[in-house]
Design a protein around this motif. Structure first.
Motif, PDB file in Angstrom:
ATOM      1  N   ILE A 266       3.593 -27.854 -36.078  1.00  7.58           N
ATOM      2  CA  ILE A 266       2.147 -27.724 -36.270  1.00  7.58           C
ATOM      3  C   ILE A 266       1.425 -28.894 -35.598  1.00  7.58           C
ATOM      4  O   ILE A 266       1.844 -30.050 -35.721  1.00  7.58           O
ATOM      5  N   THR A 267       0.351 -28.588 -34.891  1.00  8.15           N
ATOM      6  CA  THR A 267      -0.478 -29.623 -34.280  1.00  8.15           C
ATOM      7  C   THR A 267      -1.302 -30.294 -35.373  1.00  8.15           C
ATOM      8  O   THR A 267      -1.995 -29.622 -36.142  1.00  8.15           O
ATOM      9  N   VAL A 268      -1.234 -31.622 -35.426  1.00  4.98           N
ATOM     10  CA  VAL A 268      -1.901 -32.388 -36.480  1.00  4.98           C
ATOM     11  C   VAL A 268      -2.893 -33.362 -35.874  1.00  4.98           C
ATOM     12  O   VAL A 268      -2.592 -34.048 -34.893  1.00  4.98           O
ATOM     13  N   LEU A 269      -4.088 -33.417 -36.463  1.00  4.59           N
ATOM     14  CA  LEU A 269      -5.091 -34.428 -36.117  1.00  4.59           C
ATOM     15  C   LEU A 269      -5.303 -35.278 -37.370  1.00  4.59           C
ATOM     16  O   LEU A 269      -5.776 -34.782 -38.390  1.00  4.59           O
ATOM     17  N   ASP A 270      -4.914 -36.545 -37.289  1.00  4.89           N
ATOM     18  CA  ASP A 270      -4.943 -37.450 -38.433  1.00  4.89           C
ATOM     19  C   ASP A 270      -6.186 -38.339 -38.328  1.00  4.89           C
ATOM     20  O   ASP A 270      -6.372 -39.041 -37.334  1.00  4.89           O
ATOM     21  N   SER A 271      -7.038 -38.319 -39.350  1.00  6.38           N
ATOM     22  CA  SER A 271      -8.257 -39.139 -39.295  1.00  6.38           C
ATOM     23  C   SER A 271      -7.935 -40.624 -39.153  1.00  6.38           C
ATOM     24  O   SER A 271      -8.763 -41.395 -38.661  1.00  6.38           O
ATOM     25  N   ARG A 272      -6.732 -41.024 -39.557  1.00  5.49           N
ATOM     26  CA  ARG A 272      -6.332 -42.428 -39.398  1.00  5.49           C
ATOM     27  C   ARG A 272      -6.125 -42.791 -37.932  1.00  5.49           C
ATOM     28  O   ARG A 272      -6.119 -43.978 -37.571  1.00  5.49           O
ATOM     29  N   ASP A 273      -5.953 -41.765 -37.084  1.00  2.03           N
ATOM     30  CA  ASP A 273      -5.826 -41.991 -35.639  1.00  2.03           C
ATOM     31  C   ASP A 273      -7.154 -41.822 -34.917  1.00  2.03           C
ATOM     32  O   ASP A 273      -7.214 -41.985 -33.691  1.00  2.03           O
ATOM     33  N   VAL A 274      -8.197 -41.464 -35.668  1.00  2.00           N
ATOM     34  CA  VAL A 274      -9.504 -41.209 -35.053  1.00  2.00           C
ATOM     35  C   VAL A 274     -10.540 -42.239 -35.488  1.00  2.00           C
ATOM     36  O   VAL A 274     -11.098 -42.974 -34.665  1.00  2.00           O
ATOM     37  N   LEU A 275     -10.806 -42.318 -36.788  1.00  4.20           N
ATOM     38  CA  LEU A 275     -11.934 -43.123 -37.264  1.00  4.20           C
ATOM     39  C   LEU A 275     -11.813 -44.613 -36.934  1.00  4.20           C
ATOM     40  O   LEU A 275     -12.794 -45.217 -36.470  1.00  4.20           O
ATOM     41  N   PRO A 276     -10.636 -45.239 -37.123  1.00  4.19           N
ATOM     42  CA  PRO A 276     -10.576 -46.682 -36.819  1.00  4.19           C
ATOM     43  C   PRO A 276     -10.709 -47.008 -35.332  1.00  4.19           C
ATOM     44  O   PRO A 276     -10.918 -48.174 -34.976  1.00  4.19           O
ATOM     45  N   TYR A 277     -10.583 -46.007 -34.463  1.00  4.18           N
ATOM     46  CA  TYR A 277     -10.564 -46.258 -33.024  1.00  4.18           C
ATOM     47  C   TYR A 277     -11.732 -45.587 -32.291  1.00  4.18           C
ATOM     48  O   TYR A 277     -11.717 -45.486 -31.062  1.00  4.18           O
ATOM     49  N   CYS A 278     -12.747 -45.149 -33.031  1.00  4.79           N
ATOM     50  CA  CYS A 278     -13.843 -44.412 -32.404  1.00  4.79           C
ATOM     51  C   CYS A 278     -14.957 -45.323 -31.907  1.00  4.79           C
ATOM     52  O   CYS A 278     -15.962 -44.842 -31.363  1.00  4.79           O
ATOM     53  N   GLY A 279     -14.808 -46.640 -32.090  1.00  2.00           N
ATOM     54  CA  GLY A 279     -15.815 -47.578 -31.630  1.00  2.00           C
ATOM     55  C   GLY A 279     -16.965 -47.776 -32.588  1.00  2.00           C
ATOM     56  O   GLY A 279     -17.964 -48.408 -32.224  1.00  2.00           O
ATOM     57  N   ARG A 280     -16.834 -47.254 -33.827  1.00  2.00           N
ATOM     58  CA  ARG A 280     -17.884 -47.400 -34.825  1.00  2.00           C
ATOM     59  C   ARG A 280     -17.374 -48.215 -36.002  1.00  2.00           C
ATOM     60  O   ARG A 280     -16.190 -48.191 -36.322  1.00  2.00           O
ATOM     61  N   ASP A 281     -18.269 -48.931 -36.630  1.00  2.00           N
ATOM     62  CA  ASP A 281     -17.908 -49.788 -37.756  1.00  2.00           C
ATOM     63  C   ASP A 281     -17.409 -48.925 -38.913  1.00  2.00           C
ATOM     64  O   ASP A 281     -18.061 -47.949 -39.299  1.00  2.00           O
ATOM     65  N   MET A 282     -16.263 -49.279 -39.475  1.00  2.00           N
ATOM     66  CA  MET A 282     -15.711 -48.510 -40.588  1.00  2.00           C
ATOM     67  C   MET A 282     -16.656 -48.497 -41.785  1.00  2.00           C
ATOM     68  O   MET A 282     -16.648 -47.541 -42.577  1.00  2.00           O
ATOM     69  N   ASN A 283     -17.480 -49.533 -41.929  1.00  2.00           N
ATOM     70  CA  ASN A 283     -18.448 -49.545 -43.026  1.00  2.00           C
ATOM     71  C   ASN A 283     -19.512 -48.472 -42.851  1.00  2.00           C
ATOM     72  O   ASN A 283     -20.159 -48.080 -43.825  1.00  2.00           O
ATOM     73  N   ASP A 284     -19.709 -48.001 -41.616  1.00  2.00           N
ATOM     74  CA  ASP A 284     -20.654 -46.915 -41.364  1.00  2.00           C
ATOM     75  C   ASP A 284     -19.992 -45.543 -41.503  1.00  2.00           C
ATOM     76  O   ASP A 284     -20.692 -44.519 -41.507  1.00  2.00           O
ATOM     77  N   LEU A 285     -18.680 -45.530 -41.589  1.00  2.00           N
ATOM     78  CA  LEU A 285     -17.927 -44.274 -41.646  1.00  2.00           C
ATOM     79  C   LEU A 285     -17.479 -43.911 -43.059  1.00  2.00           C
ATOM     80  O   LEU A 285     -17.212 -42.740 -43.337  1.00  2.00           O
ATOM     81  N   LEU A 286     -17.386 -44.909 -43.935  1.00  2.00           N
ATOM     82  CA  LEU A 286     -16.862 -44.694 -45.277  1.00  2.00           C
ATOM     83  C   LEU A 286     -17.909 -45.051 -46.326  1.00  2.00           C
ATOM     84  O   LEU A 286     -18.760 -45.909 -46.110  1.00  2.00           O
ATOM     85  N   MET A 287     -17.830 -44.389 -47.469  1.00  2.00           N
ATOM     86  CA  MET A 287     -18.708 -44.702 -48.590  1.00  2.00           C
ATOM     87  C   MET A 287     -18.152 -45.885 -49.383  1.00  2.00           C
ATOM     88  O   MET A 287     -16.936 -46.078 -49.458  1.00  2.00           O
ATOM     89  N   VAL A 288     -19.035 -46.664 -49.982  1.00  2.00           N
ATOM     90  CA  VAL A 288     -18.635 -47.732 -50.897  1.00  2.00           C
ATOM     91  C   VAL A 288     -18.405 -47.178 -52.297  1.00  2.00           C
ATOM     92  O   VAL A 288     -17.464 -47.558 -52.985  1.00  2.00           O
ATOM     93  N   THR A 289     -19.255 -46.230 -52.722  1.00  2.00           N
ATOM     94  CA  THR A 289     -19.235 -45.761 -54.110  1.00  2.00           C
ATOM     95  C   THR A 289     -18.544 -44.417 -54.289  1.00  2.00           C
ATOM     96  O   THR A 289     -18.572 -43.844 -55.374  1.00  2.00           O
ATOM     97  N   ASP A 290     -17.910 -43.900 -53.243  1.00  2.00           N
ATOM     98  CA  ASP A 290     -17.329 -42.558 -53.328  1.00  2.00           C
ATOM     99  C   ASP A 290     -16.123 -42.464 -52.412  1.00  2.00           C
ATOM    100  O   ASP A 290     -15.998 -43.228 -51.450  1.00  2.00           O
ATOM    101  N   GLN A 291     -15.249 -41.493 -52.704  1.00  2.00           N
ATOM    102  CA  GLN A 291     -14.058 -41.310 -51.878  1.00  2.00           C
ATOM    103  C   GLN A 291     -14.372 -40.581 -50.574  1.00  2.00           C
ATOM    104  O   GLN A 291     -13.569 -40.593 -49.636  1.00  2.00           O
ATOM    105  N   HIS A 292     -15.534 -39.935 -50.491  1.00  2.00           N
ATOM    106  CA  HIS A 292     -15.859 -39.146 -49.311  1.00  2.00           C
ATOM    107  C   HIS A 292     -16.303 -40.034 -48.143  1.00  2.00           C
ATOM    108  O   HIS A 292     -16.647 -41.192 -48.315  1.00  2.00           O
ATOM    109  N   TRP A 293     -16.323 -39.393 -46.973  1.00  2.00           N
ATOM    110  CA  TRP A 293     -16.785 -40.070 -45.774  1.00  2.00           C
ATOM    111  C   TRP A 293     -18.304 -40.026 -45.686  1.00  2.00           C
ATOM    112  O   TRP A 293     -18.974 -39.266 -46.377  1.00  2.00           O
ATOM    113  N   SER A 294     -18.870 -40.823 -44.782  1.00  2.00           N
ATOM    114  CA  SER A 294     -20.291 -40.740 -44.468  1.00  2.00           C
ATOM    115  C   SER A 294     -20.537 -39.572 -43.520  1.00  2.00           C
ATOM    116  O   SER A 294     -19.599 -38.971 -42.975  1.00  2.00           O
TER     117      SER A 294
END
Length: 410
Positions: free
Chosen positions: A186-214
């Motif tokens: 199965i072809t897999v796309l892992d967010s751990r291989d995308v979000l940390p390397y997309c050139g954007r601050d992780m603080n802008d990608l993740l919530m502080v008060t919730d498990q969901h993404w921004s």
């Protein structure tokens, strides 16, 4: 003999505290019951929702157990000053110097970057991954299939306070499940291989008060999914439409208090921003969704068709709300979206709460996007495949979905 008076004072103090505590419990219970008689009565009725929890051939004990569970679940939701009690409980644990706050069935920790996070207990996920592979071989046979993994808040194990690394197994479980899927071809796309390397601050990608993404993370992942579908199928989806230069942006500051933040309250942590992104230029989208038993039809430019503007309003008496993350959908059973200006390509997205907004952004790129939450009361997957004949199927699931965690829908 000299200790007798002090012992007597201690006993009196303990007795006074006990009486005060029991009095408080009585007042709290009386207030809760008298103010919510309708909800409590409804909770023990054998409604359609309660019937869904029963086995195929329920006996009297099964029905009694379901009624008791319905009652206890409702009690927990209407508890007198529930939020304030939670704040006091968390503040007390912080005052004791605890780094891990126990909130019922969860143990929550503050990461070194300030984000709140539930530690993940280990659960073998190989069997669940093999079930996905079997679905791929049978119902989805012959269709391009992409599994997208949505990792929660912790993208760097070093963010855990020293000594607490051994208590979290999220990375181990994800690695094992995805290795099984890849081993099944199965072809897999892992967010751990995308979000940390997309050139954007992780603080802008993740919530502080919730498990969901921004919202920004949803845009980023939608673009990555479309790129991968182009590689797999030659679809020619124009992923540049999701570049920041092609999107308008509006920030709703400190609007959303997620489930982590709701445990500790605004005195401990600030609510998260909710950021809207919508396309520049003319668009026309038709969306049909089912929310509970209600069919919702929206049509117009992308922002008008996709945005739940009611989720951008604070809760009564507050400057923030508990539902801001739903601005691009969350509890809908399905979204059927049509964009006649996009290439003639149909995506069937098997979604969860993380991928609800992803589906809406994919509608900018493909003519038809059908986003379905199979956890809810919808037609079987076979029916969706037969009806819409997708050009590709994307299963976009979080660690919680792979674990089969329980969910409550509005």
């Amino acid at each position: 003999m000299n200790n007798t008076p002090s012992k007597k004072v201690s006993r009196i103090t303990a007795a006074v505290l006990t009486v005060a505590f029991l009095g408080f419990i009585f007042v709290a219970f009386f207030s809760m019951v008298t103010g919510n008689t309708h909800e409590l009565a409804h909770s023990v009725q054998m409604t359609s929702d309660l019937k869904k929890t029963l086995p195929k051939h329920p006996n009297r004990l099964d029905r009694l157990s379901a009624r008791i569970n319905g009652f206890t679940s409702t009690i927990s939701e209407i508890m007198w000053h529930k939020d304030e009690m939670g704040y006091i409980n968390s503040a007390f644990q912080y005052a004791l110097g605890k780094k891990v706050i126990n909130t019922g069935s969860q143990n929550m920790i503050t990461l070194t970057d300030g984000h709140l996070y539930d530690l993940s207990n280990y659960k073998p996920l190989t069997e669940n991954a093999l079930e996905i592979a079997e679905l791929r071989r049978t119902t989805l046979a012959g269709l391009p299939f992409l599994f997208t993994y949505e990792h929660p808040t912790l993208y760097d194990q070093s963010l855990l306070p020293a000594g607490y690394e051994v208590l979290d197994h999220s990375a181990r479980m994800a690695d094992e499940a995805l290795a099984t899927l890849r081993g099944e071809g199965i072809t897999v796309l892992d967010s751990r291989d995308v979000l940390p390397y997309c050139g954007r601050d992780m603080n802008d990608l993740l919530m502080v008060t919730d498990q969901h993404w921004s919202t920004l993370a949803a845009v980023t992942m939608a673009q990555a999914i479309a790129d991968r579908l182009n590689e797999m199928t030659g679809a020619g989806l124009d992923t540049s439409l999701l570049d920041m230069d092609n999107l308008e942006r509006e920030v709703h500051e400190k609007l959303f208090m997620g489930k982590y933040g709701q445990r500790v309250g605004p005195a401990i942590v600030d609510p998260d921003d909710i950021v809207e992104y919508w396309p520049r230029g003319e668009t026309h989208i038709v969306r049909q969704s089912r929310r509970k038993k209600t069919i919702v039809n929206q049509e117009g430019d992308w922002r008008a068709a996709m945005t739940r503007f009611d989720k951008l309003e604070p809760d009564p008496g507050k400057t923030w709300n508990k539902s801001g993350y739903m601005v691009y959908g969350l509890v809908e059973s399905y979204d059927i979206m049509t964009n006649e200006a996009a290439p003639d390509f149909t995506i069937l997205l098997l979604k969860d709460s993380y991928s609800s907004p992803i589906g809406r952004y994919l509608s900018l790129l493909a003519r038809h996007v059908i986003s379905v939450d199979l956890r809810q009361d919808v037609e079987p997957l076979e029916a969706w495949v037969e009806k819409y004949k997708p050009d590709a199927v994307v299963m976009s699931y979080s660690l919680q979905m792979l674990r089969d965690d329980e969910y409550a829908f509005e």
